[in-house]
Design an enzyme around this catalytic site. Structure first.
Site, short mmCIF file in Angstrom:
data_model
loop_
_atom_site.label_atom_id
_atom_site.label_comp_id
_atom_site.label_asym_id
_atom_site.label_seq_id
_atom_site.Cartn_x
_atom_site.Cartn_y
_atom_site.Cartn_z
N ARG A 119 51.43 40.98 42.47
CA ARG A 119 49.89 40.98 41.90
C ARG A 119 49.95 39.38 42.60
NH1 ARG A 119 46.50 40.19 37.12
NH2 ARG A 119 48.30 38.91 35.53
N HIS A 120 50.94 38.75 42.33
CA HIS A 120 50.66 37.45 42.09
C HIS A 120 51.43 36.96 43.72
CE1 HIS A 120 50.73 37.20 38.53
NE2 HIS A 120 50.03 35.70 38.83
N GLU A 164 42.60 42.22 36.05
CA GLU A 164 41.99 41.25 36.04
C GLU A 164 41.94 41.10 37.83
OE1 GLU A 164 42.52 36.86 35.53
OE2 GLU A 164 41.49 37.35 37.04
N ARG A 177 47.62 29.33 45.64
CA ARG A 177 48.79 28.84 44.66
C ARG A 177 49.71 28.50 44.43
NH1 ARG A 177 44.10 32.03 41.02
NH2 ARG A 177 41.93 30.76 41.85
N ARG A 190 43.77 41.72 45.43
CA ARG A 190 43.89 42.24 44.33
C ARG A 190 42.69 43.73 43.81
NH1 ARG A 190 45.86 39.09 39.37
NH2 ARG A 190 47.08 38.16 39.67
N SER A 200 37.38 36.19 37.36
CA SER A 200 37.51 35.74 36.24
C SER A 200 36.56 34.48 36.14
CB SER A 200 39.14 34.73 35.97
OG SER A 200 38.96 34.57 34.37
N GLU A 256 52.42 28.65 42.42
CA GLU A 256 52.83 29.27 41.47
C GLU A 256 54.46 30.27 41.87
OE1 GLU A 256 50.24 32.31 38.32
OE2 GLU A 256 49.11 30.96 39.93
#
Ligand SMILES: *[C@@H]1O[C@H](CO)[C@@H](O)[C@H](O)[C@H]1NC(C)=O
Ligand SMILES: *[C@@H]1O[C@H](CO)[C@@H](O)[C@H](O)[C@H]1NC(C)=O
Ligand SMILES: *[C@@H]1O[C@H](CO)[C@@H](O)[C@H](O)[C@H]1NC(C)=O
Ligand SMILES: *[C@@H]1O[C@H](CO)[C@@H](O)[C@H](O)[C@H]1NC(C)=O
Length: 572
Positions: A352-353, A495, A344, A546, A498, A346
């Site tokens: 948490r990333h 979360e 990712r 996670r 998903s 991002e």
């Protein structure tokens, strides 16, 4: 003699020096060992002697018979002795075979003993000589004595060297000069201690050192001390010397940091999550697949992809194996899962990333209702939590010794709430959300607390998200145009997965993509995957790190990624 070939403190290999060729040159054979050696030796010797005897008998009888000529003219007496010889020969042959067999059995037995690594280093081994390999955890010289602690993974034992007839003062000096974290081999005698040694895992014994070898020396200056890195985060500051190691120092020197008991345990729990995920789904009839990580286009039309040069053009790193899982369903694999890296791009510097993490993905065709899939995933989690609780109790305890946290609670079967129920719960707590609003991270946290208070569970499923907040490929709820057949699952209010029923009709998929303003050309290959018939299906993607972080109640995802990748970290 008992040889701890790989310094098993908790588990010492009970092996015979004779077969342990690597260490043969170190060992002086004593007590049990020498007995076994002689025992084994005599058998081999017997076999050899009998073999020679046999050859001798064969040779003599052959020459007595005068070569190949049949002894027709010879007298009866000679006939007799010939028979006797033959008999003798047979007996010798049998005995030789027997001895050989026994020797072989003995060798096999010794090999079996060598592989049996289940003797704990404790009082039962008193006065036995053992070989240990481990790291020099600490050492402290005091006059003519030197105390050391030998560490093997998370297990430690105290060692003592005292100057006497066998041990010189130079040897004490040598021992006290060995750098911390060096790998050492120690030959020592096990002794029980009058009072328990609190600072070691082996509390009832210490080892009295006879020989010590440095196998691999560590540099004298360590960038971090293992004791500092292993200190409980909550330890009260009595001494004023409560040194903590900051996260960047830990991650920069990860190979040292990973040697702490908590880290040894964390990555065993992580391995456990992977193993349980695989085992549980395999038992449920899923097939493990492997999907490409280098792809030609952002598969689900998403942003945040890493571009890599690919010969004369560009390619992208896969953000998710979703398209490939769905294609496997379209290819009749029925139920599939995959474990692999997900990327990712991002620029999120949060707890948490990560920019690269391990995805535990699954996809499943269903017959009547997508809840077949939701229930399967929910059940998988319940079994996973049970498996961790039952099989990883020591590891979980080791982590919690450094990072205190409430044990993880879950229900069987898991709790499933629908989105409107969540809105209601939040409203009761004074947070008002529209029925088509998504949950923010803080809403999710609060909801986790409310659910825990009301239902006493750290894991729950939130079903029926508003269609408006989900990606274009999500199947709308046939009974409610504003809702969708989609779900998230949460652990401790965060979360972890998903998922949704995916649209499997190419025309409807095209319509939904257009509705979302997506360029159809860019997702052509995704839509085309469904043109030759595809069963209704649903699935989801789980972030391994996670799950581990939240199960153990840790506060940062970098603690559960062995070599984490985030926007600011590409090494080690
Ligand atoms: C070990 O040796 C000590 C001293 O020689 C002796 O007192 C003790 O009884 C021995 N223990 C065992 C279990 O042989
Ligand atoms: C102590 O160890 C260092 C290397 O770590 C070595 O250079 C030095 O000679 C040793 N000193 C003694 C007294 O053994
Ligand atoms: C910190 O340690 C104390 C004493 O061991 C314990 O009672 C307390 O619960 C701990 N606090 C946290 C937040 O873990
Ligand atoms: C739609 O409603 C029918 C009738 O109440 C129900 O059986 C079905 O499960 C619902 N479908 C979904 C996807 O919830």
């Amino acid at each position: 003699m008992i040889v701890g070939r790989r310094l098993h403190l908790r588990h010492i290999d009970a092996t015979v020096a004779l077969l342990d060729t690597c260490y043969l040159h170190y060992c002086t054979v004593s007590s049990i060992g020498s007995y076994r050696l002689i025992f084994y030796g005599t058998r081999v010797l017997t076999a050899i002697i009998l073999k020679f005897l046999l050859i001798y008998i064969r040779v003599t009888s052959f020459s007595k018979m005068g070569g190949e000529k049949p002894a027709e003219s010879t007298a009866g007496g000679e006939e007799l002795s010939k028979k006797a010889l033959k008999k003798q020969q047979k007996v010798a042959e049998k005995a030789a075979k027997k001895a050989e067999r026994e020797a072989q059995v003995q060798v096999q037995q010794d090999i079996a003993d060598q592989q049996d690594v289940s003797i704990e280093l404790h009082q039962k081994l008193e006065n036995k000589t053992v070989w240990l390999r481990g790291r020099l955890h600490t050492s402290r010289a005091k006059g003519k004595q030197c105390f050391i602690v030998v560490r093997q993974q998370s297990y430690t034992v105290q060692g003592l060297a005292a100057a006497n007839e066998q041990i010189s003062k130079q040897m004490i000096k040598f021992i006290s000069n060995i750098t911390k974290e060096s790998i050492i081999d120690v030959e020592a005698t096990v002794k029980t201690v009058p009072s328990i040694i609190e600072s070691c895992t082996q509390k009832g014994v210490e080892v009295h050192i006879q020989k010590i070898f440095v196998v691999s020396a560590a540099k004298p200056q360590l960038p971090l001390q293992i004791e500092d890195a292993a200190r409980p985060v909550n330890e009260s500051d009595d001494t004023g010397l409560n040194i903590k190691v900051n996260q960047d120092t830990r991650l920069d020197n990860r190979i040292l940091d990973l040697r702490t008991p908590a880290n040894q345990a964390i990555f065993r729990v992580e391995a456990g999550v992977c193993k349980l995920f695989r085992d549980i789904l395999t038992k449920k009839g899923f097939v493990e697949i492997h999907t490409p990580k280098i792809i030609s286009a952002a598969s689900e039309g998403g942003a945040n992809v890493f571009t890599v040069s690919y010969f004369k053009g560009n390619a992208y790193l896969a953000q998710s194996p979703q398209l490939y899982k769905q294609m496997a369903i379209a290819a009749d694999f029925d139920k599939v899962f995959t474990v692999g890296a997900v990327f990712r791009a991002e620029d999120s510097n949060t707890h948490r990333h990560l920019t690269e993490f391990v995805g535990l993905d699954l996809e499943m065709a269903f017959k009547y209702h997508y809840h077949e899939v939701v229930d399967t995933i929910g059940q998988m989690f319940t079994e996973l939590f049970k498996g961790l609780r039952d099989n990883y109790a020591d590891e979980i305890a080791a982590v919690h010794q450094q990072y205190a946290m409430e044990p993880f609670k879950f229900l069987d079967p898991p709790l499933r709430l629908e989105f409107p129920q969540a809105i209601e719960l939040l409203a009761e707590a004074g947070v008002t959300l529209g029925e088509e609003d998504d949950l923010s991270t803080s809403d999710e946290k609060l909801l986790g607390k409310l659910v825990k208070a009301k239902y006493d569970t750290d894991f729950y499923i939130l079903d029926k998200y508003p269609l408006a907040v989900r990606p274009f490929y999500t199947m709308p709820d046939p009974n409610n145009s504003k809702a969708s057949n989609s779900y998230d699952m949460f652990m401790r209010g965060e979360e972890i997965i998903s998922g949704a029923q995916r649209i499997h009709d190419p025309d409807f998929l095209t319509e939904r993509a257009k509705h979302h303003g997506i360029d159809i050309e860019k997702i052509k290959s995704y839509i085309d995957a469904f043109r030759y018939g595809c069963p209704p299906h649903a699935g989801g993607g789980i972030g391994l790190e996670r799950v581990v972080m939240l199960y153990l109640g840790l506060d940062n995802i970098r603690k559960v990624s062995m070599f984490p990748r985030d926007p600011k970290r590409l090494t080690p």
